[in-house]
Scaffold this motif. Structure first.
Motif, short mmCIF file in Angstrom:
data_model
loop_
_atom_site.label_atom_id
_atom_site.label_comp_id
_atom_site.label_asym_id
_atom_site.label_seq_id
_atom_site.Cartn_x
_atom_site.Cartn_y
_atom_site.Cartn_z
N ILE A 171 -7.09 5.09 0.04
CA ILE A 171 -5.96 4.17 0.11
C ILE A 171 -5.31 4.18 -1.27
O ILE A 171 -6.02 4.04 -2.27
CB ILE A 171 -6.42 2.75 0.47
N ILE A 228 -5.97 10.52 5.18
CA ILE A 228 -7.11 10.85 6.03
C ILE A 228 -7.30 12.36 6.04
O ILE A 228 -6.37 13.12 5.77
CB ILE A 228 -6.94 10.33 7.48
N ILE A 270 -10.11 4.58 -3.71
CA ILE A 270 -8.79 4.05 -3.98
C ILE A 270 -8.10 4.97 -4.98
O ILE A 270 -8.69 5.34 -5.99
CB ILE A 270 -8.93 2.62 -4.55
N PHE A 320 -2.50 2.83 -4.14
CA PHE A 320 -1.68 1.74 -4.65
C PHE A 320 -0.90 2.23 -5.86
O PHE A 320 -1.45 2.99 -6.68
CB PHE A 320 -2.56 0.57 -5.11
N LEU A 379 1.39 8.07 5.76
CA LEU A 379 0.05 8.56 6.08
C LEU A 379 -0.04 10.02 5.61
O LEU A 379 0.68 10.88 6.10
CB LEU A 379 -0.19 8.47 7.59
N ASN A 398 -15.36 2.83 -0.59
CA ASN A 398 -14.02 3.24 -0.20
C ASN A 398 -13.25 3.71 -1.43
O ASN A 398 -13.23 3.04 -2.46
CB ASN A 398 -13.27 2.07 0.45
N ILE A 445 0.88 -1.16 0.00
CA ILE A 445 0.00 0.00 0.00
C ILE A 445 0.92 1.22 0.00
O ILE A 445 1.80 1.34 0.86
CB ILE A 445 -0.96 -0.02 1.21
N ILE A 460 -1.87 5.94 2.82
CA ILE A 460 -3.25 6.09 3.27
C ILE A 460 -3.45 7.58 3.46
O ILE A 460 -2.56 8.26 3.96
CB ILE A 460 -3.46 5.41 4.63
N HIS A 492 -12.81 3.43 -6.98
CA HIS A 492 -13.44 3.01 -5.72
C HIS A 492 -13.57 1.50 -5.73
O HIS A 492 -13.44 0.85 -6.78
CB HIS A 492 -14.79 3.69 -5.53
N ASP A 493 -13.79 0.94 -4.55
CA ASP A 493 -13.77 -0.52 -4.41
C ASP A 493 -15.17 -1.14 -4.53
O ASP A 493 -15.35 -2.30 -4.21
CB ASP A 493 -13.09 -0.94 -3.09
#
Lengths: 102, 102
Positions: free
Chosen positions: A59, A10, A89, A61, A47, A87, A5, A8, A82-83
């Motif tokens: 998140i 936030i 991505i 990748f 982060l 969420n 990963i 991330i 998105h997943d």
């Protein structure tokens, strides 16, 4: 083979205060910081702290296959996906050797 | 010294479908899976899939100093905290050698 990963992200409402909180409460290193975002380095993963007006929490990748993404000032290119569960991505492609220079 | 992020948890509305999506779309390994949660291993960090009725999305750090936390079936103990910006942080303490046995 497992992938990493990349980072991330936030959301915080003030980047400086967010950096203060994380550096005081957790053991991490400030890799980058300005008033619109910051990147905190932990031993295994980065982060990112972002503003709600700029980026969604996500998140990220590394994905070398992306095309026609948004090119950032540092030359990296990314697209948001998105997943299918809500969420977000980010798929990001760095310029050659860029990731190591950070 | 920098610390590691132990795991990241995101919410999906169906664990099996979430595991399917991540294993098909990203290179990761299923470390644990039942109908209420799953743990996906990436090279550098674990990604937990949780149900909205069970856990909030969060970032987890190992913290040996916690006391009176919730003890889980596997013997780990944790408390939820927050970073004052609305992001939920789990502080988790594993039983000795537990983390390596997973």
């Amino acid at each position: 083979m497992m992938e990493k990963i990349d980072h991330i992200a936030i959301v915080v409402n003030n980047i400086n205060r967010g950096v203060d909180w994380y550096t005081k409460n957790r053991d991490c290193r400030v890799k980058y910081q300005d008033s619109s975002w910051a990147l905190l380095e932990f031993e295994n993963v980065d982060l990112a702290l972002v503003l709600p007006s700029e980026h969604p929490p996500h998140i990220a990748f590394v994905d070398e296959s992306i095309k026609n993404g948004t090119v950032h000032r540092d030359g990296s290119e990314s697209i948001y996906d998105h997943d299918t569960f809500g969420n977000i991505i980010e798929k990001i492609k760095y310029k050659k050797d860029q990731k190591n220079k950070k």
